[in-house]
Design an enzyme around this catalytic site. Structure first.
Site, PDB file in Angstrom:
ATOM      1  CG  HIS A 122      -6.275   1.784   0.476  1.00 40.32           C
ATOM      2  ND1 HIS A 122      -4.934   2.062   0.559  1.00 40.32           N
ATOM      3  CD2 HIS A 122      -6.367   0.623  -0.229  1.00 40.32           C
ATOM      4  CE1 HIS A 122      -4.250   1.124  -0.068  1.00 40.32           C
ATOM      5  NE2 HIS A 122      -5.104   0.241  -0.563  1.00 40.32           N
ATOM      6  CD  GLU A 124      -5.779   5.449   4.584  1.00 40.31           C
ATOM      7  OE1 GLU A 124      -6.475   4.467   4.228  1.00 40.31           O
ATOM      8  OE2 GLU A 124      -4.552   5.365   4.771  1.00 40.31           O
ATOM      9  CB  CYS A 135      -0.366   3.457   0.913  1.00 38.29           C
ATOM     10  SG  CYS A 135      -1.861   3.855  -0.028  1.00 38.29           S
ATOM     11  CB  CYS A 137      -4.067   6.893   1.356  1.00 39.19           C
ATOM     12  SG  CYS A 137      -5.094   5.445   0.994  1.00 39.19           S
TER      13      CYS A 137
END
Length: 145
Positions: free
Chosen positions: A47, A49, A77, A80
């Protein structure tokens, strides 16, 4: 947020879910920037992040970023959000809210958990319409294909 949105657009063009993230230090310098790479890397944890946090920590040579802020185009999410807490990020600014997969204002609301050791300041809805439009267009194109 401009840079994060540019990264999200680039991610969409590469066939990735359009999410971009930028880590900025206390002086406003960009330490790291990343877009989603889950497809390219065959990695469900790639991801934006996490990639940006990893790069910022590597650039500094330290595992925590207590004087840094994270700009991301989508509500983080749970995975993260946990990484944000572990990295001790000072502030999180995010664009679109994510009622299905979000872990900050939705779902598990990670930063509200009493066992979490660090809670950043969180500001959601920054240029949310623009970030949401990128996501909607991306998934509409996938459904039409």
């Amino acid at each position: 947020m401009d840079a994060a949105l540019d990264l999200a657009r680039a991610a969409a063009a590469a066939g990735e879910v359009p999410v971009g993230a930028v880590v900025v230090d206390a002086a406003g310098r960009v330490l790291a920037a990343a877009a989603n790479r889950t497809e390219a890397d065959s990695d469900p944890t790639a991801h934006a992040e996490l990639l940006a946090i990893r790069a910022a920590c590597a650039a500094r040579g330290e595992p925590r970023l207590p004087d840094c802020d994270l700009y991301v185009t989508l509500e983080p999410c749970a995975m993260c959000a946990a990484a944000i807490a572990f990295a001790r990020i000072r502030r999180v600014y995010f664009g679109a809210f994510d009622p299905k997969g979000g872990g900050v204002d939705h779902g598990p609301r990670m930063f509200d958990q009493p066992t979490l050791h660090h809670r950043p300041e969180v500001y959601g809805g920054i240029r949310a319409a623009e970030a949401a439009a990128l996501l909607k267009a991306f998934f509409a194109d996938r459904r039409d294909s």
